[in-house]
Design an enzyme around this catalytic site. Structure first.
Site, PDB file in Angstrom:
ATOM      1  N   HIS A 123       0.818  -1.210   0.000  1.00  0.00           N
ATOM      2  CA  HIS A 123       0.000   0.000   0.000  1.00  0.00           C
ATOM      3  C   HIS A 123       0.854   1.262   0.000  1.00  0.00           C
ATOM      4  O   HIS A 123       1.956   1.307   0.543  1.00  0.00           O
ATOM      5  CB  HIS A 123      -0.929  -0.007   1.213  1.00  0.00           C
ATOM      6  CG  HIS A 123      -0.197  -0.068   2.529  1.00  0.00           C
ATOM      7  ND1 HIS A 123       0.248   1.041   3.195  1.00  0.00           N
ATOM      8  CD2 HIS A 123       0.155  -1.132   3.292  1.00  0.00           C
ATOM      9  CE1 HIS A 123       0.854   0.680   4.313  1.00  0.00           C
ATOM     10  NE2 HIS A 123       0.802  -0.642   4.397  1.00  0.00           N
ATOM     11  N   ASP A 124       0.347   2.287  -0.678  1.00  0.00           N
ATOM     12  CA  ASP A 124       0.946   3.625  -0.686  1.00  0.00           C
ATOM     13  C   ASP A 124       2.320   3.663  -1.350  1.00  0.00           C
ATOM     14  O   ASP A 124       3.104   4.581  -1.106  1.00  0.00           O
ATOM     15  CB  ASP A 124       1.040   4.191   0.738  1.00  0.00           C
ATOM     16  CG  ASP A 124      -0.318   4.265   1.410  1.00  0.00           C
ATOM     17  OD1 ASP A 124      -1.164   5.050   0.963  1.00  0.00           O
ATOM     18  OD2 ASP A 124      -0.540   3.503   2.374  1.00  0.00           O
ATOM     19  N   GLY A 141       4.979  -1.440   2.263  1.00  0.00           N
ATOM     20  CA  GLY A 141       4.227  -0.206   2.077  1.00  0.00           C
ATOM     21  C   GLY A 141       5.097   1.038   2.092  1.00  0.00           C
ATOM     22  O   GLY A 141       6.203   1.059   2.623  1.00  0.00           O
TER      23      GLY A 141
END
Length: 268
Positions: A123-124, A141
């Site tokens: 994520h991100d 992430g």
């Protein structure tokens, strides 16, 4: 979705937007908030979920999971997104997660990237253009990966790390720091082992450019002084050399991680 070819066993949820010439194979699932660009191909058993956009001509192979809820225990269902550029190759078992509230709400993938079997983008993360993830690469992430970077099979990158443009991370390496542009890191735990000379040659960098990078690298990672002092010296000496200044800017920008360094002095 003119000229689209959708297998009768595929599930396309109401609201999904499909471009021209999209091909969706058996037992694939496309979520309600998904956008597939022109010419996208889902081979079979592919699931694209969440607020995900997939650029034109991307090819996604069986059992890939794209856009599902991020693997972050702090995620509370916020409407985060995943944006994938054009002409990407996403092979079997690849997982790519959207963003979270704690990381800017979006994960982005550039154009012409290749994610080989069972690789993962957390994520991100923000991945540039023409990046290659070999089989089983694990990107935690909040990582940034620059254009033309190559990550070898089974390599792992810790969260919040930066991987510079045109760099190479060797197979089975564990990267716990930032890897400079044009650098090469190897080992568990990874250390800076020189410049990605083979990659530079393959991408037709000139002998002069490679020579300048070699000189700058040796100065940057010499034993004398601090890294910041050496960066200042290189910035002054190579201020007219654009590719060297990319490394200088990367180091000056800093991040959450320290720099990946050579084991015993400079090598190139």
């Amino acid at each position: 979705m003119a000229n689209s070819n959708i297998h009768p066993t595929a599930i396309i949820e109401d609201g999904a937007k499909l471009g021209d010439g999209v091909r969706i194979g058996p037992y694939s699932v496309v979520g309600a908030d998904v956008v597939l660009g022109d010419g996208v191909e889902l081979a079979s058993h592919v699931v694209v979920a969440g607020r995900t956009s997939v650029g034109a001509r991307c090819r996604i192979f069986p059992f890939a999971s794209i856009g599902h809820q991020p693997q972050d225990l702090k995620y509370k269902g916020e409407p985060s997104t995943l944006q994938i550029g054009t002409d990407c190759l996403i092979r079997e078992g690849v997982t790519i997660n959207p963003g979270t509230e704690g990381g800017g709400m979006t994960t982005t993938i550039g154009n012409a990237c290749a994610f080989l079997a069972n690789s993962h983008v957390g994520h991100d993360c923000h991945v540039g253009n023409n990046v290659i993830f070999s089989n089983n690469v694990m990107l935690a992430g909040h990582c940034d990966v620059g254009d033309f970077a190559i990550l070898g099979g089974g390599a792992a990158v810790i969260q919040f790390a930066r991987v510079g443009a045109h760099s190479f991370l060797g197979g089975m390496s564990g990267l716990e720091q930032d890897l400079i542009p044009y650098g090469m890191a190897l080992g568990n735990r990874a250390y800076l082992s020189g410049l990605n000379i083979v990659g530079l040659q393959r991408r037709n960098f000139s002998r002069t450019e490679i020579h300048d990078l070699r000189r700058a690298y040796r100065l940057l990672f010499a034993q004398e002084g601090t890294l910041l002092e050496r960066v200042a010296d290189v910035a002054e000496e190579f201020r007219e050399h654009a590719i060297v200044m990319e490394i200088v800017a990367f180091i000056k920008a800093g991040g959450r991680r320290s720099m990946c360094m050579p084991k015993n002095g400079a090598e190139a």
